[in-house]
Design a protein around this motif. Structure first.
Motif, PDB file in Angstrom:
ATOM      1  N   TYR A  75       0.855  -1.185   0.000  1.00 20.48           N
ATOM      2  CA  TYR A  75       0.000   0.000   0.000  1.00 20.48           C
ATOM      3  C   TYR A  75       0.887   1.230   0.000  1.00 20.48           C
ATOM      4  CZ  TYR A  75      -2.787   3.832   1.941  1.00 20.48           C
ATOM      5  OH  TYR A  75      -3.384   5.052   2.161  1.00 20.48           O
ATOM      6  N   GLY A  84      -2.104   6.344  -3.114  1.00 30.79           N
ATOM      7  CA  GLY A  84      -3.461   5.860  -2.891  1.00 30.79           C
ATOM      8  C   GLY A  84      -3.752   4.566  -3.613  1.00 30.79           C
ATOM      9  N   ALA A 102      -9.381  -1.198  -4.385  1.00 33.13           N
ATOM     10  CA  ALA A 102      -9.727   0.161  -3.982  1.00 33.13           C
ATOM     11  C   ALA A 102      -9.364   0.358  -2.515  1.00 33.13           C
ATOM     12  CB  ALA A 102     -11.225   0.415  -4.188  1.00 33.13           C
ATOM     13  N   PRO A 103      -8.542   1.374  -2.192  1.00 30.88           N
ATOM     14  CA  PRO A 103      -8.131   1.552  -0.794  1.00 30.88           C
ATOM     15  C   PRO A 103      -9.277   1.925   0.133  1.00 30.88           C
ATOM     16  CG  PRO A 103      -7.339   3.380  -2.146  1.00 30.88           C
ATOM     17  CD  PRO A 103      -7.889   2.356  -3.083  1.00 30.88           C
ATOM     18  N   GLU A 104     -10.344   2.519  -0.407  1.00 26.61           N
ATOM     19  CA  GLU A 104     -11.434   2.969   0.461  1.00 26.61           C
ATOM     20  C   GLU A 104     -12.360   1.848   0.909  1.00 26.61           C
ATOM     21  OE1 GLU A 104     -12.575   3.728  -3.862  1.00 26.61           O
ATOM     22  OE2 GLU A 104     -10.830   4.093  -2.565  1.00 26.61           O
ATOM     23  N   ASP A 105     -12.508   0.774   0.101  1.00 30.23           N
ATOM     24  CA  ASP A 105     -13.422  -0.297   0.514  1.00 30.23           C
ATOM     25  C   ASP A 105     -12.898  -1.700   0.219  1.00 30.23           C
ATOM     26  OD1 ASP A 105     -13.738  -0.588  -2.235  1.00 30.23           O
ATOM     27  OD2 ASP A 105     -15.788   0.203  -2.279  1.00 30.23           O
ATOM     28  N   ARG A 140     -10.379  -3.796  -8.230  1.00 32.52           N
ATOM     29  CA  ARG A 140     -10.537  -2.835  -9.328  1.00 32.52           C
ATOM     30  C   ARG A 140      -9.946  -3.344 -10.633  1.00 32.52           C
ATOM     31  NH1 ARG A 140      -8.263   2.828  -7.853  1.00 32.52           N
ATOM     32  NH2 ARG A 140      -9.254   3.290  -9.859  1.00 32.52           N
TER      33      ARG A 140
END
Length: 324
Positions: A56, A61, A90-93, A97
């Motif tokens: 990560y 991002g 996707a780092p947010e959820d 991707r």
């Protein structure tokens, strides 16, 4: 999810964008803004291994993981020794991707980091570049490193003259003029050396290169050695990540780890590329001292390259949309 094959990855992986992304990733790694756990690998008997490399990068991002196989004997049957696939999330959820071919990424992100090391560490008056090897890594290193200095001569050295000739012709089509040589001929008084081989015995030593030469070593096979220990102990050493590079194979570099274990190299004396790029440590400290950048490959470089590819794919609509 977007599926990107090798041709799509090659078309989307812009070299300039890649170099900048890898520079950001290296700085993130050295300043604590990246999460890169140690590589793990399952050995397949004595013939190969399967490695997993997640990462990560906070600045970029991106969350990604590469699965990589290393089969050194594949060269004898004209099959790549390294083969890989990369998944991007996707780092947010955490949703998937993209899934993309990793072979081009592996070669080009490694060469991009090596080019950054040449920018930071090679003498400004470097004129002769030697590339050792004839595989994808050698090709990428010639293409990425050639623009970093006004080289007057670029040499490609290998054991098989036919493979050397093929690579020289390929590079010419890409606008890089190189001369085919034996390995010893390529090394003679070279100012910058990029070793991308599967050798088990050291090829590069103090006597074979110009004073103050910069050496890049990316060969990565079990028990492999590209650089003579005497050159390593007398050089300014730079790695991607100390904890990673100084660990035993398959995480780190056998040659460096052994020298640390024997007290020949102190870990604190080894610089990280990201530290140099962001000014935490100086670059070249003496014109007459050799510098060696030893790369073992870190997953945040793959994540950086995957981010470049995916951003370009989303802009252009490249690839195939799939639902798993």
């Amino acid at each position: 999810m977007r599926l990107l094959d090798r041709a799509a990855v090659r078309a989307l992986l812009d070299p300039d964008a890649l170099v900048e992304a890898v520079a950001t990733a290296m700085i993130d790694l050295s300043t604590g803004r990246a999460s890169v756990p140690p590589r793990v690998a399952a050995r397949v008997g004595e013939i190969g291994l399967l490695a997993a490399m997640p990462a990560y990068s906070g600045t970029l991002g991106v969350v990604a993981a590469k699965l990589l196989t290393v089969y050194p004997g594949n060269g004898a049957v004209d099959r790549p020794s390294h083969q890989a696939v990369i998944a991007v999330f996707a780092p947010e959820d955490g949703s998937l991707r993209a899934l993309m071919d990793g072979d081009v990424v592996t070669a080009d992100r490694t060469a991009a980091a090596s080019a950054l090391s040449v920018r930071a560490l090679a003498r400004s008056d470097a004129r002769v570049l030697a590339v050792l090897g004839t595989g994808p890594q050698a090709r990428s290193h010639a293409l990425f490193v050639a623009p970093t200095r006004p080289f007057e001569e670029i040499r490609v050295g290998g054991r098989d003259p036919h493979k050397v000739a093929d690579l020289v012709e390929d590079l010419a089509r890409q606008g890089v003029v190189a001369r085919g040589c034996t390995i010893d001929g390529a090394l003679r008084d070279a100012d910058v050396v990029c070793a991308a081989t599967s050798t088990l015995r050291p090829l590069v030593d103090l006597e074979s290169v110009a004073p103050g030469a910069h050496v890049v070593s990316v060969g990565y096979v079990p028990e492999g050695r590209e650089v003579d220990p005497a050159l390593l102990t007398r050089s300014q050493l730079v790695v991607e990540h100390r904890e990673t590079a100084l660990a035993p194979f398959p995480v780190g570099s056998n040659d460096l780890a052994e020298l640390v274990a024997r007290g020949k190299i102190h870990p604190d004396a080894v610089d990280e590329l990201g530290e140099i790029l962001c000014g935490l440590r100086p670059g070249r400290t003496a014109d007459d001292q050799p510098t060696v950048y030893k790369s073992v490959g870190v997953a945040v470089q793959d994540a950086a390259a995957a981010a470049v590819v995916l951003a370009a794919a989303e802009r252009t609509g490249a690839g195939v949309e799939l639902a798993l």
